[in-house]
Scaffold this motif. Structure first.
Motif, PDB file in Angstrom:
ATOM      1  N   PHE A 183       4.623  -7.270 -11.816  1.00 14.85           N
ATOM      2  CA  PHE A 183       3.263  -6.735 -11.899  1.00 14.85           C
ATOM      3  C   PHE A 183       2.223  -7.768 -11.485  1.00 14.85           C
ATOM      4  O   PHE A 183       1.212  -7.426 -10.882  1.00 14.85           O
ATOM      5  CB  PHE A 183       2.960  -6.208 -13.298  1.00 14.85           C
ATOM      6  N   ARG A 184       2.469  -9.034 -11.778  1.00 15.28           N
ATOM      7  CA  ARG A 184       1.517 -10.076 -11.391  1.00 15.28           C
ATOM      8  C   ARG A 184       1.463 -10.205  -9.863  1.00 15.28           C
ATOM      9  O   ARG A 184       0.392 -10.369  -9.280  1.00 15.28           O
ATOM     10  CB  ARG A 184       1.883 -11.409 -12.042  1.00 15.28           C
ATOM     11  N   VAL A 185       2.607 -10.115  -9.214  1.00 17.02           N
ATOM     12  CA  VAL A 185       2.659 -10.198  -7.749  1.00 17.02           C
ATOM     13  C   VAL A 185       2.120  -8.911  -7.121  1.00 17.02           C
ATOM     14  O   VAL A 185       1.382  -8.948  -6.147  1.00 17.02           O
ATOM     15  CB  VAL A 185       4.108 -10.466  -7.271  1.00 17.02           C
ATOM     16  N   ALA A 186       2.474  -7.767  -7.699  1.00 21.50           N
ATOM     17  CA  ALA A 186       2.161  -6.475  -7.087  1.00 21.50           C
ATOM     18  C   ALA A 186       0.672  -6.159  -7.052  1.00 21.50           C
ATOM     19  O   ALA A 186       0.166  -5.690  -6.043  1.00 21.50           O
ATOM     20  CB  ALA A 186       2.903  -5.365  -7.823  1.00 21.50           C
ATOM     21  N   GLU A 187      -0.033  -6.378  -8.137  1.00 21.90           N
ATOM     22  CA  GLU A 187      -1.455  -6.026  -8.224  1.00 21.90           C
ATOM     23  C   GLU A 187      -1.721  -4.650  -7.618  1.00 21.90           C
ATOM     24  O   GLU A 187      -2.578  -4.475  -6.765  1.00 21.90           O
ATOM     25  CB  GLU A 187      -2.320  -7.095  -7.542  1.00 21.90           C
ATOM     26  N   LEU A 188      -0.971  -3.656  -8.078  1.00 19.57           N
ATOM     27  CA  LEU A 188      -1.089  -2.302  -7.548  1.00 19.57           C
ATOM     28  C   LEU A 188      -2.360  -1.625  -8.041  1.00 19.57           C
ATOM     29  O   LEU A 188      -2.811  -1.875  -9.151  1.00 19.57           O
ATOM     30  CB  LEU A 188       0.127  -1.477  -7.963  1.00 19.57           C
ATOM     31  N   GLU A 189      -2.904  -0.748  -7.225  1.00 24.60           N
ATOM     32  CA  GLU A 189      -4.125  -0.012  -7.563  1.00 24.60           C
ATOM     33  C   GLU A 189      -3.793   1.345  -8.167  1.00 24.60           C
ATOM     34  O   GLU A 189      -4.500   2.333  -7.933  1.00 24.60           O
ATOM     35  CB  GLU A 189      -4.999   0.130  -6.318  1.00 24.60           C
ATOM     36  N   ILE A 190      -2.695   1.401  -8.927  1.00 22.28           N
ATOM     37  CA  ILE A 190      -2.311   2.584  -9.690  1.00 22.28           C
ATOM     38  C   ILE A 190      -1.976   2.103 -11.096  1.00 22.28           C
ATOM     39  O   ILE A 190      -1.803   0.900 -11.331  1.00 22.28           O
ATOM     40  CB  ILE A 190      -1.103   3.333  -9.063  1.00 22.28           C
ATOM     41  N   ALA A 191      -1.878   3.047 -12.018  1.00 27.54           N
ATOM     42  CA  ALA A 191      -1.510   2.693 -13.387  1.00 27.54           C
ATOM     43  C   ALA A 191      -0.084   2.138 -13.409  1.00 27.54           C
ATOM     44  O   ALA A 191       0.807   2.671 -12.750  1.00 27.54           O
ATOM     45  CB  ALA A 191      -1.613   3.920 -14.284  1.00 27.54           C
ATOM     46  N   LEU A 236       3.289   3.808 -11.982  1.00 30.35           N
ATOM     47  CA  LEU A 236       4.591   3.156 -11.938  1.00 30.35           C
ATOM     48  C   LEU A 236       4.958   2.658 -13.326  1.00 30.35           C
ATOM     49  O   LEU A 236       4.231   1.853 -13.907  1.00 30.35           O
ATOM     50  CB  LEU A 236       4.568   1.983 -10.952  1.00 30.35           C
ATOM     51  N   GLY A 237       6.066   3.162 -13.831  1.00 31.58           N
ATOM     52  CA  GLY A 237       6.632   2.662 -15.078  1.00 31.58           C
ATOM     53  C   GLY A 237       7.849   1.836 -14.747  1.00 31.58           C
ATOM     54  O   GLY A 237       8.715   2.271 -13.976  1.00 31.58           O
ATOM     55  N   LEU A 238       7.905   0.636 -15.286  1.00 31.77           N
ATOM     56  CA  LEU A 238       9.011  -0.275 -15.016  1.00 31.77           C
ATOM     57  C   LEU A 238       9.846  -0.386 -16.280  1.00 31.77           C
ATOM     58  O   LEU A 238       9.363  -0.860 -17.307  1.00 31.77           O
ATOM     59  CB  LEU A 238       8.458  -1.629 -14.585  1.00 31.77           C
ATOM     60  N   GLN A 243       0.812  -1.210   0.000  1.00 33.93           N
ATOM     61  CA  GLN A 243       0.000   0.000   0.000  1.00 33.93           C
ATOM     62  C   GLN A 243       0.851   1.269   0.000  1.00 33.93           C
ATOM     63  O   GLN A 243       0.436   2.301  -0.514  1.00 33.93           O
ATOM     64  CB  GLN A 243      -0.945  -0.015   1.214  1.00 33.93           C
ATOM     65  N   MET A 244       2.069   1.180   0.530  1.00 37.85           N
ATOM     66  CA  MET A 244       2.954   2.355   0.549  1.00 37.85           C
ATOM     67  C   MET A 244       3.206   2.876  -0.865  1.00 37.85           C
ATOM     68  O   MET A 244       3.284   4.081  -1.070  1.00 37.85           O
ATOM     69  CB  MET A 244       4.298   2.001   1.200  1.00 37.85           C
ATOM     70  N   VAL A 245       3.313   1.979  -1.837  1.00 33.81           N
ATOM     71  CA  VAL A 245       3.528   2.401  -3.225  1.00 33.81           C
ATOM     72  C   VAL A 245       2.303   3.167  -3.719  1.00 33.81           C
ATOM     73  O   VAL A 245       2.420   4.250  -4.291  1.00 33.81           O
ATOM     74  CB  VAL A 245       3.835   1.186  -4.123  1.00 33.81           C
TER      75      VAL A 245
END
Length: 133
Positions: A98-106, A80-82, A71-73
């Motif tokens: 990205f599969r592990v992260a499942e971030l709620e941002i673009a 987030l661009g990788l 959640q800190m990210v």
């Protein structure tokens, strides 16, 4: 600019936090915690886009990868661009994150830094305090 054992981190003049992972250095959970804290500090308290350059990085252990997906990210970064090595191994590393992260941002993978920056510029905070898209 901040430097940790495994990364160089700075806020670029165009408003994107850039993290460059150092070549061939194995990251520990402590390293990931320090890198994330340094990146958050570089935001200056403003939610900003984040570019992480992992072209020279070696694969992360699962616990380290999870540290970068919390959640800190989401709380401190608008997108987030990788930046990955353009070959199949680099793409595989990026897709696994990205599969592990499942971030709620673009989020998006890039093989070109210029393309990554152009995309991330769309996610800088606008004058009204809302994120531009």
């Amino acid at each position: 600019m901040a430097e940790t054992r495994t990364a160089l981190i700075h806020l670029a003049h165009f408003g994107i936090v850039i993290v460059r992972i150092k070549k061939d250095v194995l990251q520990s959970l402590d390293d990931a915690t320090k890198n994330l804290a340094a990146a958050i500090l570089e935001t200056g308290g403003q939610r900003r886009p984040l570019l992480i350059d992992i072209r020279a990085a070696i694969p992360l252990d699962d616990d380290v990868r999870r540290q970068y997906s919390g959640q800190m990210v989401v709380d401190h970064f608008s997108a987030l661009g990788l930046l990955v090595d353009d070959g199949p191994f680099g793409r595989m590393m990026g897709n696994l994150y990205f599969r592990v992260a499942e971030l709620e941002i673009a989020t998006r993978l890039f093989g070109s830094e210029g393309e990554a920056i152009a995309w991330l510029l769309e996610y800088r905070d606008g004058p009204s305090g809302t994120t531009a898209r």
